[in-house]
Scaffold this active site. Structure first.
Site, PDB file in Angstrom:
ATOM      1  N   HIS A  45      42.866  48.807  32.628  1.00  0.00           N
ATOM      2  CA  HIS A  45      43.861  47.932  32.856  1.00  0.00           C
ATOM      3  C   HIS A  45      44.828  48.075  31.649  1.00  0.00           C
ATOM      4  O   HIS A  45      46.133  47.940  31.713  1.00  0.00           O
ATOM      5  CB  HIS A  45      43.242  46.492  32.639  1.00  0.00           C
ATOM      6  CG  HIS A  45      42.317  46.023  33.876  1.00  0.00           C
ATOM      7  ND1 HIS A  45      40.975  45.904  33.635  1.00  0.00           N
ATOM      8  CD2 HIS A  45      42.663  45.878  35.303  1.00  0.00           C
ATOM      9  CE1 HIS A  45      40.597  45.683  34.743  1.00  0.00           C
ATOM     10  NE2 HIS A  45      41.471  45.630  35.913  1.00  0.00           N
TER      11      HIS A  45
ATOM     12  N   GLN B  86      39.507  39.139  49.271  1.00  0.00           N
ATOM     13  CA  GLN B  86      39.075  40.410  49.331  1.00  0.00           C
ATOM     14  C   GLN B  86      37.525  40.648  49.265  1.00  0.00           C
ATOM     15  O   GLN B  86      37.128  41.857  48.897  1.00  0.00           O
ATOM     16  CB  GLN B  86      40.010  41.209  48.291  1.00  0.00           C
ATOM     17  CG  GLN B  86      39.821  41.062  46.859  1.00  0.00           C
ATOM     18  CD  GLN B  86      40.709  41.746  46.073  1.00  0.00           C
ATOM     19  OE1 GLN B  86      41.866  41.400  45.889  1.00  0.00           O
ATOM     20  NE2 GLN B  86      40.398  42.809  45.690  1.00  0.00           N
TER      21      GLN B  86
HETATM   22  O1  PAF Z   1      42.456  46.401  41.982  1.00  0.00           O
HETATM   23  C1  PAF Z   1      42.319  45.172  41.812  1.00  0.00           C
HETATM   24  O2  PAF Z   1      41.974  44.427  40.716  1.00  0.00           O
HETATM   25  C2  PAF Z   1      42.699  44.187  42.988  1.00  0.00           C
HETATM   26  O3  PAF Z   1      42.450  44.667  44.072  1.00  0.00           O
HETATM   27  C3  PAF Z   1      44.238  43.796  43.122  1.00  0.00           C
HETATM   28  C4  PAF Z   1      44.920  44.858  43.178  1.00  0.00           C
HETATM   29  C5  PAF Z   1      44.801  42.973  41.571  1.00  0.00           C
HETATM   30  C6  PAF Z   1      44.313  42.491  44.080  1.00  0.00           C
HETATM   31  O4  PAF Z   1      43.651  41.368  44.039  1.00  0.00           O
END
Ligand code: PAF
Length: 287
Positions: free
Chosen positions: A42, A66
């Site tokens: 990140h 998700q």
């Molecule tokens: O890659 C991630 O951390 C997630 O899939 C995202 C893009 C933040 C969407 O919730």
């Protein structure tokens, strides 16, 4: 290095107000969407955003849509203090940390579904996952209206889906893919690596080693790709990794590999190690 974390906003209205202030001064805005549990991968997204934009917004939202019913939504790590320290160190300008009701208010019924690209690979094993990703990413892009948004290549299929949805929905944003950040032994960084036991952590780098070896073998003899993949699946199994999929795809369209390396290809895998699911991918020929 700053020790002060950036301002935190919890609502779309406050996010838009902050962005509007920057826009009024003609400052460019980069968005780094995350689910928190921030690590060096990140940080690389934030640095890529910082290099191209005068302002960097980081969203932290563990998106329930998700996660499948048997997945780790409840257990997903949420180390808020540590995450804010990372944002301070990376000098992010704003943290957008909405609650679930802000993102999905009562009566929310819209789903963004990207056909085709979502259907194989992780999409085949995590039903509904990419609809959840596409829906939240479309919302984050519309809410923030950034000039560019940054996604890691570790989630390679997700990156292609996000590029497609931005194009298909005419969202005026540049989607930037950022290379995978790895531990010294090759393991791709992931928020889920914290689930690995010491013994599993020792085994986990075998995935990247196998991907590199397999990609190199395919580059030499692309017409034997099927046999090369079969051998790789067997050796991953011997190393203690249960293969969910190991597949060669066209790097842009994700169409099955045709045996022709005149277009860039990608080798992608998901494996299970104990209760942890690991994903990784490499270019073919390997970089
Ligand atoms: O890659 C991630 O951390 C997630 O899939 C995202 C893009 C933040 C969407 O919730």
């Amino acid at each position: 290095m700053s020790t002060q974390h950036p301002p935190i906003v919890h609502t779309v209205a406050a996010l838009r107000e902050a962005v509007a202030g920057w826009r009024a001064r003609r400052e460019s805005v980069g968005l780094v969407p995350t689910m928190g549990a921030l690590h060096a991968g990140h940080r690389a997204l934030m640095r890529a955003a910082r290099a191209r934009n005068s302002r960097v917004v980081v969203s932290i939202f563990v998106n329930p849509k998700q996660f499948g019913p048997n997945e780790d939504f409840a257990a997903y790590p949420r180390p808020e203090g540590a995450d804010l320290a990372v944002l301070a160190e990376e000098a992010a300008d704003l943290a957008f940390m909405p609650g679930v009701e802000e993102v999905y208010p009562p009566g929310f019924t819209t789903t963004v579904a990207v056909a085709g690209l979502t259907e194989g690979l992780c999409g085949a094993h995590r039903p509904g996952h990419f609809d959840g990703v596409a829906t939240v990413v479309a919302k984050l892009l519309i809410q923030t209206a950034p000039d560019s948004a940054y996604f890691g290549e570790k989630d390679y299929q997700q990156l292609q889906i996000v590029k497609r949805l931005a194009r298909d929905l005419d969202i005026p944003v540049e989607i930037v893919g950022v290379p995978i950040v790895r531990e010294a032994d090759g393991l791709a960084l992931s928020s889920r690596n914290v689930y690995l036991s010491a013994e599993e952590r020792r085994i986990a780098p075998a995935l990247y080693a196998a991907l590199r070896e397999t990609a190199a073998a395919v580059a030499v003899d692309p017409h034997r790709a099927g046999a090369i993949l079969t051998t790789a699946i067997a050796s991953l199994g011997k190393a203690g990794l249960r293969v969910e999929y190991l597949e060669l795809r066209d790097a842009a369209s994700l169409a099955p590999f045709s045996g022709d390396l005149s277009r860039p290809a990608r080798l992608l895998a998901a494996v299970h190690l104990g209760r942890t699911r690991l994903i990784d991918n490499v270019p073919v020929p390997p970089g």
